[in-house]
Scaffold this motif. Structure first.
Motif, PDB file in Angstrom:
ATOM      1  N   PHE A 239      -8.615  -0.656  -5.298  1.00 58.49           N
ATOM      2  CA  PHE A 239      -9.256  -1.121  -4.022  1.00 58.49           C
ATOM      3  C   PHE A 239      -9.947  -2.490  -4.290  1.00 58.49           C
ATOM      4  CE2 PHE A 239      -9.086  -1.853   0.483  1.00 58.49           C
ATOM      5  CZ  PHE A 239      -7.942  -2.079   1.108  1.00 58.49           C
TER       6      PHE A 239
ATOM      7  N   GLU B 146       0.693  -1.215  -0.157  1.00 55.38           N
ATOM      8  CA  GLU B 146      -0.390  -0.134   0.109  1.00 55.38           C
ATOM      9  C   GLU B 146       0.861   0.809   0.109  1.00 55.38           C
ATOM     10  OE1 GLU B 146      -2.854  -0.745  -0.724  1.00 55.38           O
ATOM     11  OE2 GLU B 146      -2.965  -2.469  -0.381  1.00 55.38           O
TER      12      GLU B 146
ATOM     13  N   ALA C 217      -6.319   4.563  -6.563  1.00 55.88           N
ATOM     14  CA  ALA C 217      -6.881   4.408  -5.698  1.00 55.88           C
ATOM     15  C   ALA C 217      -8.185   3.605  -5.054  1.00 55.88           C
ATOM     16  CB  ALA C 217      -6.076   4.611  -4.262  1.00 55.88           C
TER      17      ALA C 217
ATOM     18  N   PHE D  32       1.749   1.564  -4.142  1.00 55.34           N
ATOM     19  CA  PHE D  32       1.048   1.165  -4.843  1.00 55.34           C
ATOM     20  C   PHE D  32       0.873   2.868  -5.800  1.00 55.34           C
ATOM     21  CE2 PHE D  32      -1.918  -1.159  -6.546  1.00 55.34           C
ATOM     22  CZ  PHE D  32      -2.077  -2.369  -6.365  1.00 55.34           C
TER      23      PHE D  32
ATOM     24  N   ARG E 233      -3.218   3.360   1.009  1.00 56.54           N
ATOM     25  CA  ARG E 233      -3.477   3.022  -0.936  1.00 56.54           C
ATOM     26  C   ARG E 233      -3.718   4.501  -1.304  1.00 56.54           C
ATOM     27  NH1 ARG E 233      -5.591  -1.425  -4.300  1.00 56.54           N
ATOM     28  NH2 ARG E 233      -4.362  -2.016  -2.962  1.00 56.54           N
TER      29      ARG E 233
END
Length: 196
Positions: free
Chosen positions: A129, A44, A125, A47, A153
């Motif tokens: 996710f 994360e 993100a 990311f 993230r």
């Protein structure tokens, strides 16, 4: 702004996609090391780097589809040069690109300030996710841990994609190599507006 693509814009988008496919592949290894040390949350923190080409391409070219296309092409190239995830990575890239593209579309492709770029990174993100939640089994983890993963993230998308993407693009603009692209046109207009 015209939606028609010039050959030079297609070339720039393609070059950015190739360059960042290599960067992405390198960061895949960094992420694996971080996961080995920290567990699933390790990815994360970095990311956002996997969203950066969508921010840079859109910010430079300022065309509908630039974020989505650049991320998708980078994903295809990354698979071709050896990412172990395989073709599923292309779907992930498309989902990430769609998250950034949605933010630029919401601004009607007219706003290119730092906040919009950071929100675009956060858009990637969010979509990535949601996708990761279902394919990576996040549901088996403690909800508080998953929430923390999501928050990290989001921050990574804002900083590593949005902020860093703007900084890299502005640095490239300063060299003069982007003088025939939309970023230069808009910056010159803004400069002229301040001077008058």
């Amino acid at each position: 702004m015209t939606a028609k693509w010039r050959l030079s814009e297609i070339i720039v988008l393609s070059v950015l996609a190739v360059v960042f496919a290599v960067v992405y592949l390198a960061f895949f290894q960094v992420g694996n090391i971080m996961v080995g040390i920290m567990g699933p949350i390790g990815y994360e923190f970095i990311f956002g780097i996997w969203f950066i080409v969508s921010i840079i391409a859109a910010y430079i070219l300022r065309k509908p589809g630039a974020a989505f296309l650049s991320e998708t092409i980078a994903g295809i190239i990354e698979v071709l040069i050896g990412n172990a995830v395989g073709p599923m990575l292309i779907i992930s890239a498309m989902i990430q690109g769609a998250g950034a593209e949605a933010v630029f579309a919401a601004s009607r492709y007219k706003r290119w300030g730092l906040w919009v770029l950071m929100f675009a990174g956060m858009g990637s993100a969010v979509t990535s996710f949601i996708w990761g939640y279902f394919i990576s089994g996040y549901g088996a983890l403690d909800p508080a841990y998953v929430t923390l993963m999501f928050v990290i993230r989001l921050a990574s998308g804002a900083i590593l994609a949005g902020l860093l993407g703007k900084w890299l693009s502005d640095g490239l603009y300063q060299t003069g190599v982007l003088n025939s692209y939309a970023i230069a046109r808009d910056k010159k207009k803004a400069s002229y507006g301040r001077a008058s």
